[in-house]
Design a protein around this motif. Structure first.
Motif, short mmCIF file in Angstrom:
data_model
loop_
_atom_site.label_atom_id
_atom_site.label_comp_id
_atom_site.label_asym_id
_atom_site.label_seq_id
_atom_site.Cartn_x
_atom_site.Cartn_y
_atom_site.Cartn_z
N UNK A 1 79.51 89.12 15.17
CA UNK A 1 80.97 89.05 15.20
C UNK A 1 81.40 87.74 14.54
N UNK A 2 82.21 87.84 13.49
CA UNK A 2 82.73 86.63 12.85
C UNK A 2 83.82 86.00 13.72
N UNK A 3 84.03 84.69 13.53
CA UNK A 3 85.08 83.99 14.28
C UNK A 3 86.42 84.69 14.11
N UNK A 4 87.16 84.77 15.19
CA UNK A 4 88.42 85.52 15.18
C UNK A 4 89.47 84.84 14.30
N UNK A 5 89.91 85.55 13.29
CA UNK A 5 90.99 85.14 12.40
C UNK A 5 91.37 86.36 11.56
N UNK A 6 92.38 86.24 10.74
CA UNK A 6 92.78 87.37 9.93
C UNK A 6 91.63 87.83 9.02
N UNK A 7 91.41 89.12 8.98
CA UNK A 7 90.35 89.73 8.17
C UNK A 7 88.95 89.36 8.62
N UNK A 8 88.79 88.91 9.86
CA UNK A 8 87.45 88.67 10.37
C UNK A 8 86.73 90.01 10.52
N UNK A 9 85.43 89.96 10.60
CA UNK A 9 84.66 91.19 10.58
C UNK A 9 83.64 91.32 11.68
N UNK A 10 83.23 92.56 11.89
CA UNK A 10 82.11 92.87 12.78
C UNK A 10 81.02 93.47 11.90
N UNK A 11 79.81 92.96 12.05
CA UNK A 11 78.70 93.33 11.18
C UNK A 11 77.62 94.04 11.98
N UNK A 12 77.17 95.17 11.47
CA UNK A 12 76.02 95.89 12.02
C UNK A 12 75.02 96.08 10.89
N UNK A 13 73.77 95.71 11.14
CA UNK A 13 72.81 95.84 10.06
C UNK A 13 71.38 95.98 10.56
N UNK A 14 70.49 96.13 9.61
CA UNK A 14 69.06 96.18 9.87
C UNK A 14 68.40 95.00 9.16
N UNK A 15 67.55 94.29 9.88
CA UNK A 15 66.77 93.20 9.30
C UNK A 15 65.31 93.64 9.27
N UNK A 16 64.70 93.58 8.10
CA UNK A 16 63.31 93.99 7.93
C UNK A 16 62.47 92.74 7.68
N UNK A 17 61.38 92.61 8.40
CA UNK A 17 60.52 91.42 8.32
C UNK A 17 59.08 91.83 8.11
N UNK A 18 58.45 91.36 7.03
CA UNK A 18 57.02 91.52 6.81
C UNK A 18 56.32 90.24 7.22
N UNK A 19 55.35 90.33 8.13
CA UNK A 19 54.71 89.12 8.63
C UNK A 19 53.26 89.40 9.02
N UNK A 20 52.51 88.33 9.25
CA UNK A 20 51.13 88.49 9.70
C UNK A 20 50.84 87.55 10.86
N UNK A 21 49.85 87.95 11.63
CA UNK A 21 49.39 87.17 12.78
C UNK A 21 47.92 86.87 12.59
N UNK A 22 47.56 85.61 12.70
CA UNK A 22 46.17 85.17 12.69
C UNK A 22 45.93 84.43 14.00
N UNK A 23 44.84 84.68 14.71
CA UNK A 23 44.60 84.05 16.01
C UNK A 23 44.74 82.53 15.96
N UNK A 24 45.47 81.99 16.92
CA UNK A 24 45.62 80.55 17.03
C UNK A 24 46.67 79.93 16.13
N UNK A 25 47.38 80.76 15.35
CA UNK A 25 48.39 80.23 14.45
C UNK A 25 49.73 80.92 14.68
N UNK A 26 50.80 80.23 14.27
CA UNK A 26 52.13 80.81 14.40
C UNK A 26 52.30 81.97 13.44
N UNK A 27 53.15 82.94 13.77
CA UNK A 27 53.42 84.04 12.84
C UNK A 27 53.91 83.51 11.49
N UNK A 28 53.53 84.18 10.42
CA UNK A 28 53.90 83.72 9.07
C UNK A 28 54.28 84.92 8.21
N UNK A 29 54.95 84.64 7.11
CA UNK A 29 55.48 85.70 6.25
C UNK A 29 54.40 86.34 5.38
N UNK A 30 54.59 87.61 5.11
CA UNK A 30 53.91 88.30 4.01
C UNK A 30 54.89 88.34 2.85
#
Length: 298
Positions: free
Chosen positions: A178-207
């Protein structure tokens, strides 16, 4: 426009043969086809439906999300390959330049599938920056079959065994802002796609792809590591417009304009699209900063 959105929203990779039993137990939920007829959405003051109402996460997937915090990845974490934290791409039926940035992403303390988001959207045609807040909910997790990727990235790991034990995944998140309330502010609905990998002992990282054009159509994100698509409802006018953005615009532009990039290796944008807001793409206006540089006059 209708055909374009239907094609983009339909792009995904199915769970495949990689030996990661967690995602092989994915709940089978019928896909929901989005309603993309703008005149009907405008009349009803509604946004197209992008996800099924039912929960698609199994218990093993929830346990996986509890073990791995994806906050930094959803926020388009900066690194040497992607020093700019913003997503850029196209907005509305005329495909004007549009940007988004997630300034803060925080995983919920009680629900590991839920992330609280704060950020800004930028409408370059009107030179208008609007703060927003909302949530990102992980709705699907699937195995990503991308042969050789972990072996190619072996230098990032402490041992060869780590790369063999790693797995690649794709996560699909439901974005509700939800954008801050003002004239012509908007409501956004979307899909976020994430490609990532997991290796033991490390933080998730991008593919993502390191070749000269940074694009691979075999990946759900086209090699841009993240991809956002959806719709915005103008709360003043009731008008609904679609958007498509990514950290690397060259990964998504060919779906709209085959000649968008004159030189993909150097990232040179075709001057004939200057009227869409791309004439200042290389000006380094950090519109997402708390005290951004002012937009230059056209």
């Amino acid at each position: 426009m209708k055909k374009l959105i239907m094609c983009l929203l339909g792009l995904s990779l199915a769970s495949c043969q990689q030996s990661a039993p967690l995602m092989q137990r994915e709940a089978k939920v019928p896909a929901v086809k989005p309603e993309v007829v703008e005149s009907k959405a405008q009349a009803r003051q509604e946004l197209p439906v992008l996800f099924a109402a039912s929960d698609t996460l199994t218990q093993p997937m929830r346990e996986f999300l509890a073990q791995h915090d994806l906050s930094a990845l959803w926020a388009n974490e900066q690194d040497s390959a992607y020093p700019d934290p913003s997503f850029e791409g196209f907005f509305g039926p005329d495909y004007y330049r549009f940007g988004m940035v997630f300034n803060k992403v925080r995983r919920d303390l009680t629900n590991p599938a839920l992330y609280h988001v704060q950020g800004k959207s930028c409408y370059f045609k009107s030179k208008n920056v609007r703060p927003f807040s909302g949530k990102l909910t992980v709705r699907r997790l699937v195995d990503l079959h991308y042969p050789g990727f972990l072996k190619q990235r072996a230098e990032q790991f402490s041992s060869a065994a780590d790369s063999l034990a790693g797995h690649t995944y794709t996560a699909y998140g439901q974005l509700q802002l939800q954008e801050e309330s003002q004239e012509n502010s908007g409501r956004i609905e979307g899909e976020v796609v994430l490609d990532f990998f997991i290796v033991p002992g490390q933080a998730p990282a991008y593919v993502y792809v390191f070749d000269h054009d940074g694009r691979d159509d075999k990946l759900p994100t086209r090699g841009a590591r993240l991809l956002l698509r959806g719709n915005r409802l103008n709360l003043t006018t009731g008008q609904v417009k679609s958007f498509l953005v990514a950290p690397d615009v060259s990964a998504i532009a060919p779906d709209l304009f085959k000649d968008f990039m004159l030189d993909e290796r150097m990232g040179q944008i075709n001057p004939k699209y200057a009227k869409l807001g791309w004439n200042e793409y290389w000006k380094n206006d950090e519109w997402w900063a708390e005290s951004p540089k002012p937009f230059r006059a056209l």
